[in-house]
Design a protein around this motif. Structure first.
Motif, PDB file in Angstrom:
ATOM      1  N   VAL A   1       2.393  11.309  -5.188  1.00  0.00           N
ATOM      2  CA  VAL A   1       2.451   9.945  -5.726  1.00  0.00           C
ATOM      3  C   VAL A   1       1.932   8.925  -4.724  1.00  0.00           C
ATOM      4  CG1 VAL A   1       4.012   8.088  -6.447  1.00  0.00           C
ATOM      5  CG2 VAL A   1       4.261  10.355  -7.423  1.00  0.00           C
ATOM      6  N   GLY A   2       2.376   9.031  -3.469  1.00  0.00           N
ATOM      7  CA  GLY A   2       1.948   8.075  -2.457  1.00  0.00           C
ATOM      8  C   GLY A   2       0.437   8.066  -2.262  1.00  0.00           C
ATOM      9  N   LYS A   3      -0.167   9.244  -2.182  1.00  0.00           N
ATOM     10  CA  LYS A   3      -1.615   9.334  -1.989  1.00  0.00           C
ATOM     11  C   LYS A   3      -2.365   8.774  -3.196  1.00  0.00           C
ATOM     12  CE  LYS A   3      -1.251  13.423   0.977  1.00  0.00           C
ATOM     13  NZ  LYS A   3      -1.505  14.882   1.099  1.00  0.00           N
ATOM     14  N   MET A   4      -1.864   9.093  -4.395  1.00  0.00           N
ATOM     15  CA  MET A   4      -2.561   8.663  -5.613  1.00  0.00           C
ATOM     16  C   MET A   4      -2.427   7.154  -5.830  1.00  0.00           C
ATOM     17  SD  MET A   4      -1.813  11.752  -8.317  1.00  0.00           S
ATOM     18  CE  MET A   4      -2.905  11.039  -9.549  1.00  0.00           C
ATOM     19  N   THR A   5      -1.230   6.595  -5.592  1.00  0.00           N
ATOM     20  CA  THR A   5      -1.079   5.152  -5.788  1.00  0.00           C
ATOM     21  C   THR A   5      -1.902   4.368  -4.758  1.00  0.00           C
ATOM     22  OG1 THR A   5       0.969   5.181  -4.470  1.00  0.00           O
ATOM     23  CG2 THR A   5       1.190   5.264  -6.877  1.00  0.00           C
TER      24      THR A   5
ATOM     25  N   GLU B   1       0.820  -1.214   0.000  1.00  0.00           N
ATOM     26  CA  GLU B   1       0.000   0.000   0.000  1.00  0.00           C
ATOM     27  C   GLU B   1       0.856   1.267   0.000  1.00  0.00           C
ATOM     28  OE1 GLU B   1      -2.265   1.068   3.605  1.00  0.00           O
ATOM     29  OE2 GLU B   1      -4.043   1.095   2.323  1.00  0.00           O
ATOM     30  N   ASP B   2       1.984   1.222   0.737  1.00  0.00           N
ATOM     31  CA  ASP B   2       2.836   2.411   0.880  1.00  0.00           C
ATOM     32  C   ASP B   2       4.055   2.412  -0.031  1.00  0.00           C
ATOM     33  OD1 ASP B   2       1.288   3.649   2.830  1.00  0.00           O
ATOM     34  OD2 ASP B   2       2.233   2.508   4.448  1.00  0.00           O
ATOM     35  N   ARG B   3       4.168   1.419  -0.915  1.00  0.00           N
ATOM     36  CA  ARG B   3       5.349   1.305  -1.783  1.00  0.00           C
ATOM     37  C   ARG B   3       5.514   2.530  -2.684  1.00  0.00           C
ATOM     38  NH1 ARG B   3       7.215  -3.574  -3.197  1.00  0.00           N
ATOM     39  NH2 ARG B   3       6.730  -3.975  -1.002  1.00  0.00           N
ATOM     40  N   GLY B   4       4.421   2.987  -3.276  1.00  0.00           N
ATOM     41  CA  GLY B   4       4.493   4.160  -4.157  1.00  0.00           C
ATOM     42  C   GLY B   4       4.964   5.399  -3.420  1.00  0.00           C
ATOM     43  N   LYS B   5       4.490   5.561  -2.178  1.00  0.00           N
ATOM     44  CA  LYS B   5       4.924   6.697  -1.363  1.00  0.00           C
ATOM     45  C   LYS B   5       6.425   6.631  -1.117  1.00  0.00           C
ATOM     46  CE  LYS B   5       4.443   8.679   3.271  1.00  0.00           C
ATOM     47  NZ  LYS B   5       3.776   8.539   4.600  1.00  0.00           N
ATOM     48  N   GLY B   6       6.919   5.435  -0.759  1.00  0.00           N
ATOM     49  CA  GLY B   6       8.351   5.281  -0.487  1.00  0.00           C
ATOM     50  C   GLY B   6       9.203   5.588  -1.699  1.00  0.00           C
ATOM     51  N   MET B   7       8.820   5.053  -2.856  1.00  0.00           N
ATOM     52  CA  MET B   7       9.576   5.304  -4.079  1.00  0.00           C
ATOM     53  C   MET B   7       9.515   6.784  -4.462  1.00  0.00           C
ATOM     54  SD  MET B   7      10.985   2.485  -4.927  1.00  0.00           S
ATOM     55  CE  MET B   7      10.827   0.692  -4.724  1.00  0.00           C
ATOM     56  N   GLY B   8       8.366   7.410  -4.202  1.00  0.00           N
ATOM     57  CA  GLY B   8       8.228   8.828  -4.497  1.00  0.00           C
ATOM     58  C   GLY B   8       9.138   9.690  -3.643  1.00  0.00           C
ATOM     59  N   ILE B   9       9.284   9.318  -2.379  1.00  0.00           N
ATOM     60  CA  ILE B   9      10.172  10.066  -1.474  1.00  0.00           C
ATOM     61  C   ILE B   9      11.611  10.007  -1.969  1.00  0.00           C
ATOM     62  CG2 ILE B   9      11.205   9.968   0.835  1.00  0.00           C
ATOM     63  CD1 ILE B   9       8.383   9.335   1.898  1.00  0.00           C
ATOM     64  N   ILE B  10      12.045   8.833  -2.444  1.00  0.00           N
ATOM     65  CA  ILE B  10      13.401   8.715  -2.984  1.00  0.00           C
ATOM     66  C   ILE B  10      13.542   9.545  -4.250  1.00  0.00           C
ATOM     67  CG2 ILE B  10      15.109   7.115  -3.937  1.00  0.00           C
ATOM     68  CD1 ILE B  10      14.576   6.965  -0.857  1.00  0.00           C
ATOM     69  N   GLY B  11      12.525   9.527  -5.104  1.00  0.00           N
ATOM     70  CA  GLY B  11      12.546  10.359  -6.315  1.00  0.00           C
ATOM     71  C   GLY B  11      12.632  11.836  -5.986  1.00  0.00           C
ATOM     72  N   ALA B  12      11.920  12.249  -4.940  1.00  0.00           N
ATOM     73  CA  ALA B  12      11.971  13.658  -4.527  1.00  0.00           C
ATOM     74  C   ALA B  12      13.364  14.028  -4.030  1.00  0.00           C
ATOM     75  CB  ALA B  12      10.934  13.908  -3.431  1.00  0.00           C
TER      76      ALA B  12
END
Length: 387
Positions: free
Chosen positions: A258-262, A125-136
């Motif tokens: 990204v995290g919220k949307m994914t 559920e939180d994978r997209g948020k985690g990847m987004g944080i690294i991208g940021a």
């Protein structure tokens, strides 16, 4: 390690790594020129780094599955520090190439291993948020790094390389004393037993989708300065601000949206939305007529790109049956291939007609969208097996 504490630490690590990397960007052309590099040799100096990343990212991803994430991250950061100091001490052109090769080989460990770490510690559920944080973190590092490099280069062109090296050593100590290992010996044993380094089945499509996204972005980055100068008379200072605005837009989207949307709509929806927004951005870029339109239209493209990349990483680590390190290592390799091939083809298209790189970007966006639809259809097939 507490998962809530790990993500901010990884954000700080990747931010510091990318600041160090970004510091040398505005200095490298002039530094290489001092040592007698021709424009072609400068291009090769840039390309050899991406080539090493292409070749070695999968290797380091597999190694991190075997021995753990933390030691491989430390190898990557140590390699960066070593390469920066070697660059600072270079007195001949071949020494620059040697430093770039060493840096490319060892620092190829950083991105895939950090992404694998995120996959280790986040739920689906939180994978997209985690990847987004690294991208940021990556995006913000690229914003601040070149600005810092420009400041320190005023007295001596070698100083930014020493600054980047010292910053890398500080980051290494930070990882050594603060970051905990994300995998247990049992988990590492399980990941090593997993097979499928070469992508098979529907999941392989996502790697090629990522390649096309990076390929079109690299082509834009290589030609936009010339395009903006010819279309709108924009200079280097204005372009610096424009890329800074674009980077901030992308970082905000990756770090927060990204995290919220994914979580709400799923990675598939976000990937498709990002491709559509990027395609629209490419089209709008053809219409720029000044600083304001250039900043707005390039930021629209950057927002679209920022939606795609972490969502693809998240989806891949969920659907691939290979270890997380093997999966993210191969993804980094495909991204490196895009960074190698994108600039020369973008330059060639620009030489034929200044709008061609962006028209081709629209076409590549359409291709990427079709690829995702094929992936989605094949994943729904009863015979489909992710690999």
């Amino acid at each position: 390690m507490n998962k809530k504490k790990a993500l901010p630490i990884l954000f700080a690590v990747m931010f510091l790594v990318m600041v160090g990397f970004g510091i040398i960007i505005p200095v490298m052309p002039f530094y290489a020129e001092q040592l007698g590099a021709t424009p072609m040799q400068l291009g090769l100096l840039m390309a050899v780094y991406s080539l090493m990343q292409l070749l070695f990212s999968p290797f380091w991803g597999r190694v991190s599955d075997r021995i753990g994430r933390k030691p491989v991250i430390m190898i990557g950061i140590s390699g960066l520090a070593l390469s920066f100091f070697l660059l600072a001490l270079s007195t001949q052109l071949w020494m620059l190439f040697a430093a770039r090769v060493i840096g490319g080989v060892l620092s190829a460990a950083n991105m895939p291993t950090v992404m694998a770490y995120v996959a280790d510690i986040t739920s689906d559920e939180d994978r997209g948020k985690g990847m987004g944080i690294i991208g940021a973190a990556v995006g913000l590092g690229f914003i601040f790094g070149p600005a810092i490099g420009g400041v320190f280069s005023q007295g001596n062109l070698a100083i930014p390389f020493y600054v980047a090296g010292v910053l890398s050593l500080i980051t290494l100590l930070f990882v050594l004393f603060v970051l905990k290992e994300s995998t247990s010996p049992e988990q590492r044993s399980t990941q090593v037993k997993k097979r499928g380094m070469l992508p098979k089945g529907p999941v392989s499509i996502l790697y090629f989708l990522s390649f096309f996204v990076t390929f079109s972005l690299a082509g834009l980055e290589a030609t936009f300065a010339y395009f903006a100068a010819e279309k709108a008379g924009l200079g280097t200072v204005q372009l610096g601000y424009i890329f800074m605005i674009m980077g901030l837009g992308g970082a905000i989207v990756q770090g927060g949206l990204v995290g919220k949307m994914t979580r709400k709509y799923g990675e598939g929806f976000v990937i498709q939305l990002g491709i559509v927004v990027s395609g629209i951005g490419f089209g709008l870029i053809l219409l720029i007529d000044g600083f304001v339109t250039a900043a707005i239209f390039l930021t629209i493209f950057g927002v679209g790109n920022g939606l795609i990349r972490p969502s693809v990483s998240s989806l891949l680590t969920k659907t691939s049956t290979a270890g997380h390190g093997s999966t993210t290592g191969l993804l980094s390799s495909f991204d490196s291939l895009g960074r190698i091939l994108g600039p020369p083809l973008g330059g060639l298209l620009f030489s034929l007609a200044i709008g061609l790189p962006y028209i081709s970007g629209i076409l590549v966006s359409v291709l990427a969208f079709v690829l995702y639809r094929i992936y989605a259809a094949r994943m729904k097939s009863p015979k489909s097996q992710a690999s």
